[in-house]
Design a protein around this motif. Sequence first.
Motif, PDB file in Angstrom:
ATOM      1  N   UNK A  43      -6.332  12.672  -1.297  1.00  0.00           N
ATOM      2  CA  UNK A  43      -8.300  13.003  -1.121  1.00  0.00           C
ATOM      3  C   UNK A  43      -8.939  11.852  -0.786  1.00  0.00           C
ATOM      4  N   UNK A  44      -8.686  10.565  -0.937  1.00  0.00           N
ATOM      5  CA  UNK A  44      -8.905   9.391  -0.551  1.00  0.00           C
ATOM      6  C   UNK A  44      -8.479   9.744   0.829  1.00  0.00           C
ATOM      7  N   UNK A  45      -7.577   9.667   1.020  1.00  0.00           N
ATOM      8  CA  UNK A  45      -6.921   9.383   2.492  1.00  0.00           C
ATOM      9  C   UNK A  45      -6.797  10.399   3.729  1.00  0.00           C
ATOM     10  N   UNK A  46      -6.649  11.516   2.754  1.00  0.00           N
ATOM     11  CA  UNK A  46      -6.570  12.829   3.883  1.00  0.00           C
ATOM     12  C   UNK A  46      -7.551  12.277   4.870  1.00  0.00           C
ATOM     13  N   UNK A  47      -7.653  12.429   6.206  1.00  0.00           N
ATOM     14  CA  UNK A  47      -7.968  12.744   7.496  1.00  0.00           C
ATOM     15  C   UNK A  47      -7.591  11.566   8.098  1.00  0.00           C
ATOM     16  N   UNK A  48      -7.601  10.327   7.658  1.00  0.00           N
ATOM     17  CA  UNK A  48      -7.603   9.391   8.027  1.00  0.00           C
ATOM     18  C   UNK A  48      -5.604   8.969   8.117  1.00  0.00           C
ATOM     19  N   UNK A  49      -4.718   9.398   7.339  1.00  0.00           N
ATOM     20  CA  UNK A  49      -3.975   8.146   7.608  1.00  0.00           C
ATOM     21  C   UNK A  49      -2.594  10.149   7.368  1.00  0.00           C
ATOM     22  N   UNK A  50      -1.284   9.377   7.950  1.00  0.00           N
ATOM     23  CA  UNK A  50      -0.634  10.711   8.454  1.00  0.00           C
ATOM     24  C   UNK A  50       0.982   9.631   8.557  1.00  0.00           C
ATOM     25  N   UNK A  51       1.356  11.145   7.195  1.00  0.00           N
ATOM     26  CA  UNK A  51       2.739  10.740   7.178  1.00  0.00           C
ATOM     27  C   UNK A  51       3.978  10.695   7.720  1.00  0.00           C
ATOM     28  N   UNK A  92      -5.581   5.209   9.811  1.00  0.00           N
ATOM     29  CA  UNK A  92      -6.646   4.861  10.559  1.00  0.00           C
ATOM     30  C   UNK A  92      -7.986   4.413   9.877  1.00  0.00           C
ATOM     31  N   UNK A  93      -9.764   4.538  10.211  1.00  0.00           N
ATOM     32  CA  UNK A  93     -10.522   3.700   9.883  1.00  0.00           C
ATOM     33  C   UNK A  93     -10.142   3.107   8.739  1.00  0.00           C
ATOM     34  N   UNK A  94      -9.420   2.354   8.540  1.00  0.00           N
ATOM     35  CA  UNK A  94      -9.241   1.237   7.023  1.00  0.00           C
ATOM     36  C   UNK A  94     -10.378   1.054   6.642  1.00  0.00           C
ATOM     37  N   UNK A  95     -10.219   1.189   5.135  1.00  0.00           N
ATOM     38  CA  UNK A  95     -11.075   0.672   4.455  1.00  0.00           C
ATOM     39  C   UNK A  95     -11.058  -0.546   3.613  1.00  0.00           C
ATOM     40  N   UNK A  96     -12.192  -1.175   2.774  1.00  0.00           N
ATOM     41  CA  UNK A  96     -11.528  -2.516   1.700  1.00  0.00           C
ATOM     42  C   UNK A  96     -11.651  -2.105   0.733  1.00  0.00           C
ATOM     43  N   UNK A  97     -11.146  -0.429   0.427  1.00  0.00           N
ATOM     44  CA  UNK A  97     -11.060  -0.045  -0.732  1.00  0.00           C
ATOM     45  C   UNK A  97      -9.584   0.423  -0.558  1.00  0.00           C
ATOM     46  N   UNK A  98      -9.040   0.500   0.777  1.00  0.00           N
ATOM     47  CA  UNK A  98      -7.478   0.708   0.669  1.00  0.00           C
ATOM     48  C   UNK A  98      -6.743  -0.960   1.255  1.00  0.00           C
ATOM     49  N   UNK A  99      -7.549  -1.561   0.648  1.00  0.00           N
ATOM     50  CA  UNK A  99      -6.768  -2.773   0.232  1.00  0.00           C
ATOM     51  C   UNK A  99      -5.666  -2.529  -0.812  1.00  0.00           C
ATOM     52  N   UNK A 100      -4.180  -3.022  -0.835  1.00  0.00           N
ATOM     53  CA  UNK A 100      -3.006  -2.496  -1.936  1.00  0.00           C
ATOM     54  C   UNK A 100      -1.977  -3.484  -1.594  1.00  0.00           C
ATOM     55  N   UNK A 101      -1.210  -2.747  -2.517  1.00  0.00           N
ATOM     56  CA  UNK A 101      -0.075  -3.540  -1.920  1.00  0.00           C
ATOM     57  C   UNK A 101       0.611  -1.283  -1.729  1.00  0.00           C
ATOM     58  N   UNK A 102       1.378  -1.455  -0.927  1.00  0.00           N
ATOM     59  CA  UNK A 102       1.962  -0.041  -0.452  1.00  0.00           C
ATOM     60  C   UNK A 102       3.686  -0.118  -0.578  1.00  0.00           C
ATOM     61  N   UNK A 103       3.980   0.547  -1.702  1.00  0.00           N
ATOM     62  CA  UNK A 103       5.695   1.410  -1.973  1.00  0.00           C
ATOM     63  C   UNK A 103       5.511   2.272  -1.356  1.00  0.00           C
TER      64      UNK A 103
END
Length: 125
Positions: free
Chosen positions: A62-70, A84-95
Motif C-alpha cells: 500500500x505504501x507504494x501503490x500508485x507511485x511504483x510500477x513493477x 515516481x513521486x519518491x519520498x524521503x521515507x522511500x530511502x532504503x537498500x532495494x533488493x
Amino acid sequence: QVQPVESGGGSVQAGGSLRLSCAASGSTDSTKTMAWFRQAQGKEREGVAGIYIRAGGTVYDESVKGRFTISQDNAKNMVYLQMHSLKPEDTAIYYCAANLRSRVTWFIAADFGYWGQGTQVTVSS
C-alpha cells in the motif's frame, strides 16, 4: 538457481523518479515470481512490489501503490521497478528476489530463495 543483480539506484530529491533494474541469470525458466524488497536503516526488510513471471500479474504494498510500477522483459530476463513521486521515507537498500516455487505469500521474504546484493536509493527532502 537464479542469480539476481540489481542496478539503477542513486540519489534523488523528493518528488523525483528512478528506475531500478534486475538482471536474472541461471535457471530463469524455473522462476515463478519475482519481487522488490527494501530495507531502511534500522528497519526490517519489507516487500514493495511483486510480479508473476508467466501471467504478468502484479502486487504492491500500500505504501507504494500508485507511485511504483513493477514490470518485466522476459526475453531479456529483466525485471524493473519504476519509481515516481519518491519520498524521503522511500530511502532504503532495494533488493531483487526470485522465487522458484509454485506458491508464494506476498511479501514473506523467506518465500524468496534467491537475492541480489541490493542497490541504494536515497531520497532527500
